[in-house]
Design an enzyme around this catalytic site. Structure first.
Site, PDB file in Angstrom:
ATOM      1  N   GLN A 136      -5.850   2.744  -7.362  1.00  0.00           N
ATOM      2  CA  GLN A 136      -6.869   2.286  -7.050  1.00  0.00           C
ATOM      3  C   GLN A 136      -8.061   3.079  -7.082  1.00  0.00           C
ATOM      4  O   GLN A 136      -9.288   3.225  -7.579  1.00  0.00           O
ATOM      5  CB  GLN A 136      -6.976   2.030  -5.230  1.00  0.00           C
ATOM      6  CG  GLN A 136      -6.861   0.193  -5.240  1.00  0.00           C
ATOM      7  CD  GLN A 136      -6.996  -0.173  -4.197  1.00  0.00           C
ATOM      8  OE1 GLN A 136      -7.534   0.451  -2.747  1.00  0.00           O
ATOM      9  NE2 GLN A 136      -7.034  -1.579  -3.881  1.00  0.00           N
ATOM     10  N   PHE A 137      -8.333   4.419  -6.635  1.00  0.00           N
ATOM     11  CA  PHE A 137      -9.133   5.136  -6.773  1.00  0.00           C
ATOM     12  C   PHE A 137      -7.907   6.505  -7.009  1.00  0.00           C
ATOM     13  O   PHE A 137      -6.624   6.992  -7.245  1.00  0.00           O
ATOM     14  CB  PHE A 137      -9.630   5.777  -5.430  1.00  0.00           C
ATOM     15  CG  PHE A 137     -10.704   4.661  -5.623  1.00  0.00           C
ATOM     16  CD1 PHE A 137     -12.041   5.170  -5.724  1.00  0.00           C
ATOM     17  CD2 PHE A 137     -10.645   3.368  -4.591  1.00  0.00           C
ATOM     18  CE1 PHE A 137     -12.864   4.000  -5.436  1.00  0.00           C
ATOM     19  CE2 PHE A 137     -11.592   2.893  -4.106  1.00  0.00           C
ATOM     20  CZ  PHE A 137     -12.759   3.049  -4.556  1.00  0.00           C
ATOM     21  N   LEU A 153       0.398  -0.984   0.062  1.00  0.00           N
ATOM     22  CA  LEU A 153       0.174  -0.056  -0.550  1.00  0.00           C
ATOM     23  C   LEU A 153       1.263   1.626  -0.053  1.00  0.00           C
ATOM     24  O   LEU A 153       1.270   1.377   0.840  1.00  0.00           O
ATOM     25  CB  LEU A 153      -1.483  -0.196   1.292  1.00  0.00           C
ATOM     26  CG  LEU A 153      -1.968   1.226   1.709  1.00  0.00           C
ATOM     27  CD1 LEU A 153      -3.018   0.975   0.315  1.00  0.00           C
ATOM     28  CD2 LEU A 153      -2.234   1.263   3.050  1.00  0.00           C
ATOM     29  N   TYR A 179      -2.196  11.696  -5.120  1.00  0.00           N
ATOM     30  CA  TYR A 179      -1.258  12.898  -4.747  1.00  0.00           C
ATOM     31  C   TYR A 179      -0.125  12.259  -4.044  1.00  0.00           C
ATOM     32  O   TYR A 179       0.659  12.462  -4.214  1.00  0.00           O
ATOM     33  CB  TYR A 179      -2.209  13.197  -4.308  1.00  0.00           C
ATOM     34  CG  TYR A 179      -3.715  13.751  -4.855  1.00  0.00           C
ATOM     35  CD1 TYR A 179      -3.594  15.344  -6.135  1.00  0.00           C
ATOM     36  CD2 TYR A 179      -4.815  13.386  -4.082  1.00  0.00           C
ATOM     37  CE1 TYR A 179      -4.420  15.090  -6.923  1.00  0.00           C
ATOM     38  CE2 TYR A 179      -5.724  14.081  -4.746  1.00  0.00           C
ATOM     39  CZ  TYR A 179      -5.541  14.226  -6.242  1.00  0.00           C
ATOM     40  OH  TYR A 179      -7.070  15.406  -6.543  1.00  0.00           O
ATOM     41  N   PRO A 180      -0.261  10.890  -3.248  1.00  0.00           N
ATOM     42  CA  PRO A 180       0.842  10.330  -2.952  1.00  0.00           C
ATOM     43  C   PRO A 180       1.942  10.115  -3.749  1.00  0.00           C
ATOM     44  O   PRO A 180       3.317  10.448  -3.638  1.00  0.00           O
ATOM     45  CB  PRO A 180       0.511   9.706  -1.934  1.00  0.00           C
ATOM     46  CG  PRO A 180      -0.376   9.619  -1.637  1.00  0.00           C
ATOM     47  CD  PRO A 180      -1.404  10.207  -3.039  1.00  0.00           C
ATOM     48  N   HIS A 240     -12.550   9.353  -2.947  1.00  0.00           N
ATOM     49  CA  HIS A 240     -12.225   8.261  -3.523  1.00  0.00           C
ATOM     50  C   HIS A 240     -13.079   9.020  -5.195  1.00  0.00           C
ATOM     51  O   HIS A 240     -13.833   8.079  -5.740  1.00  0.00           O
ATOM     52  CB  HIS A 240     -13.573   7.336  -3.108  1.00  0.00           C
ATOM     53  CG  HIS A 240     -12.819   6.410  -2.357  1.00  0.00           C
ATOM     54  ND1 HIS A 240     -12.397   6.733  -0.706  1.00  0.00           N
ATOM     55  CD2 HIS A 240     -12.343   5.182  -2.167  1.00  0.00           C
ATOM     56  CE1 HIS A 240     -11.702   5.813  -0.511  1.00  0.00           C
ATOM     57  NE2 HIS A 240     -11.289   5.083  -0.771  1.00  0.00           N
ATOM     58  N   GLU A 268       1.400   4.069  -2.822  1.00  0.00           N
ATOM     59  CA  GLU A 268       1.768   5.077  -4.358  1.00  0.00           C
ATOM     60  C   GLU A 268       3.152   5.852  -4.620  1.00  0.00           C
ATOM     61  O   GLU A 268       2.880   5.386  -5.834  1.00  0.00           O
ATOM     62  CB  GLU A 268       0.292   5.508  -4.893  1.00  0.00           C
ATOM     63  CG  GLU A 268      -0.874   5.280  -4.951  1.00  0.00           C
ATOM     64  CD  GLU A 268      -1.551   4.958  -3.025  1.00  0.00           C
ATOM     65  OE1 GLU A 268      -2.950   4.030  -3.059  1.00  0.00           O
ATOM     66  OE2 GLU A 268      -0.423   5.664  -2.339  1.00  0.00           O
ATOM     67  N   GLY A 286      -8.295   9.609  -5.409  1.00  0.00           N
ATOM     68  CA  GLY A 286      -7.972  11.278  -4.851  1.00  0.00           C
ATOM     69  C   GLY A 286      -6.747   9.633  -4.001  1.00  0.00           C
ATOM     70  O   GLY A 286      -5.803  10.659  -3.207  1.00  0.00           O
ATOM     71  N   PHE A 287      -6.121   8.886  -4.590  1.00  0.00           N
ATOM     72  CA  PHE A 287      -4.843   8.629  -3.772  1.00  0.00           C
ATOM     73  C   PHE A 287      -3.598   8.539  -4.904  1.00  0.00           C
ATOM     74  O   PHE A 287      -2.549   7.831  -4.197  1.00  0.00           O
ATOM     75  CB  PHE A 287      -4.533   6.730  -3.811  1.00  0.00           C
ATOM     76  CG  PHE A 287      -6.286   6.084  -2.824  1.00  0.00           C
ATOM     77  CD1 PHE A 287      -7.172   6.972  -1.970  1.00  0.00           C
ATOM     78  CD2 PHE A 287      -6.851   5.529  -3.090  1.00  0.00           C
ATOM     79  CE1 PHE A 287      -7.836   6.855  -1.106  1.00  0.00           C
ATOM     80  CE2 PHE A 287      -8.125   5.055  -1.753  1.00  0.00           C
ATOM     81  CZ  PHE A 287      -8.273   5.363  -1.335  1.00  0.00           C
TER      82      PHE A 287
END
Length: 318
Positions: free
Chosen positions: A77-78, A53, A83-84, A124, A55, A80-81
């Site tokens: 996955q989404f 887990l 950005y990392p 999400h 990104e 919003g994820f």
């Protein structure tokens, strides 16, 4: 669309042994939306890789793999994820080919389910397309039909440049026919519906809404042409220009916020280059300048048929 993407990835894995898939839960689970369902069983866990887990680690590993000759396809996955992983995408992935004067290519695809409309929780539902379309060195594309999903994912994997592949998650279950023999070029817009009164420009999740609005406008005696951009960077102004020459009017629709959204780029280019063909200002129908709202308010926030019809009325009032 899920099945079309799965079949497209399966074909890409079959065609090139250097293609591999990476992401959280994409192997045993088949991905949170089941886009990669069954691929680990058929191609093994060295080519369909369940990652930790993280990104930034996924994209960072993909950069290294691409430098060694592989063609990684990352699933985040989404929306919003993502950005990392922005540092890896913007600082490394987008720039290395330019920095090496073309000696190093990074054929990496980053798949991102994006947009609203599924009643999800915070982080999400996002529309991050403008961040990446603004970043030189990245190609940014988005499908709106199963046919395009099947062909575009294969074209993205075969591309020697990094591609941000945006998948409208609320249309994952949309059904449609696939013609295996007729793919459009990856960077070409498509006229989804012909018309003479106004051009409606959309992409990804807003294309079906635009088509619904065009159908409703037809009941009022108005002929609306719908253009699906498909690619945001580069974007096909040639097809849009030809449509605006026919209609003299343009309305741009997207889910992302209004200010600094991709519609502003479309409006600016048309104003700059096609001013003498325009009979009215370019109108934008977008999300509002707030974060995505709670799911119960999404229908008020997302561009819908009524808001698009109102924009068409404004354009035709000139």
């Amino acid at each position: 669309m899920v099945k079309a993407l799965n079949d497209g990835l399966r074909q890409a894995l079959t065609d090139d042994p250097k293609v591999l898939l990476m992401g959280e839960d994409i192997g045993r689970l088949g991905g949170v939306f089941r886009v990669t369902d069954g691929l680990r069983k058929d191609f093994g866990d060295l080519r369909v890789v369940d990652t930790p887990l993280g990104e930034a680690g996924i994209v960072g590993a993909a950069v290294g793999l691409a430098m060694r000759g592989y063609r990684p396809v990352c699933e985040l996955q989404f929306d919003g994820f993502v950005y990392p992983a922005a540092n890896q995408i913007i600082t490394q992935l987008a720039k290395l080919r330019h920095r090496s004067a073309g000696r190093i290519s990074l054929p990496v695809v980053i798949r991102i389910p994006y947009g609203g409309g599924i009643g999800s929780i915070e982080h999400h539902s996002e529309s991050p397309e403008t961040y990446f379309a603004h970043t030189a060195g990245l190609k940014v594309v988005t499908c709106s039909t199963p046919h395009d999903a099947f062909h575009m994912i294969q074209q993205a994997v075969a591309d020697d440049d990094p591609v941000i592949f945006l998948e409208p998650k609320r249309h994952y279950w949309t059904k449609g026919e696939i013609d295996p023999s007729s793919p459009q070029p990856l960077d070409r817009a498509v006229v989804r519906r012909e018309g003479t009164d106004v051009t409606l420009i959309a992409y990804g999740p807003t294309v079906p809404v635009a088509l619904e609005a065009a159908e409703a406008a037809a009941e009022e005696g108005r002929s609306v042409e719908v253009v699906d951009l498909r690619s945001l960077s580069p974007w096909d102004i040639t097809t849009v220009r030809a449509s605006v020459h026919r209609t003299g009017r343009a309305v741009v629709v997207h889910e992302a916020a209004h200010s600094h959204g991709f519609g502003a780029e479309v409006a600016a280019r048309l104003q700059d280059e096609e001013f003498h063909f325009l009979e009215a200002p370019v109108v934008r129908v977008t999300g509002y300048d707030t974060p995505y709202p709670p799911s119960r308010l999404e229908s008020d926030w997302l561009p819908g048929v009524d808001r698009i019809l109102n924009a068409i009325d404004r354009s035709l009032s000139y």
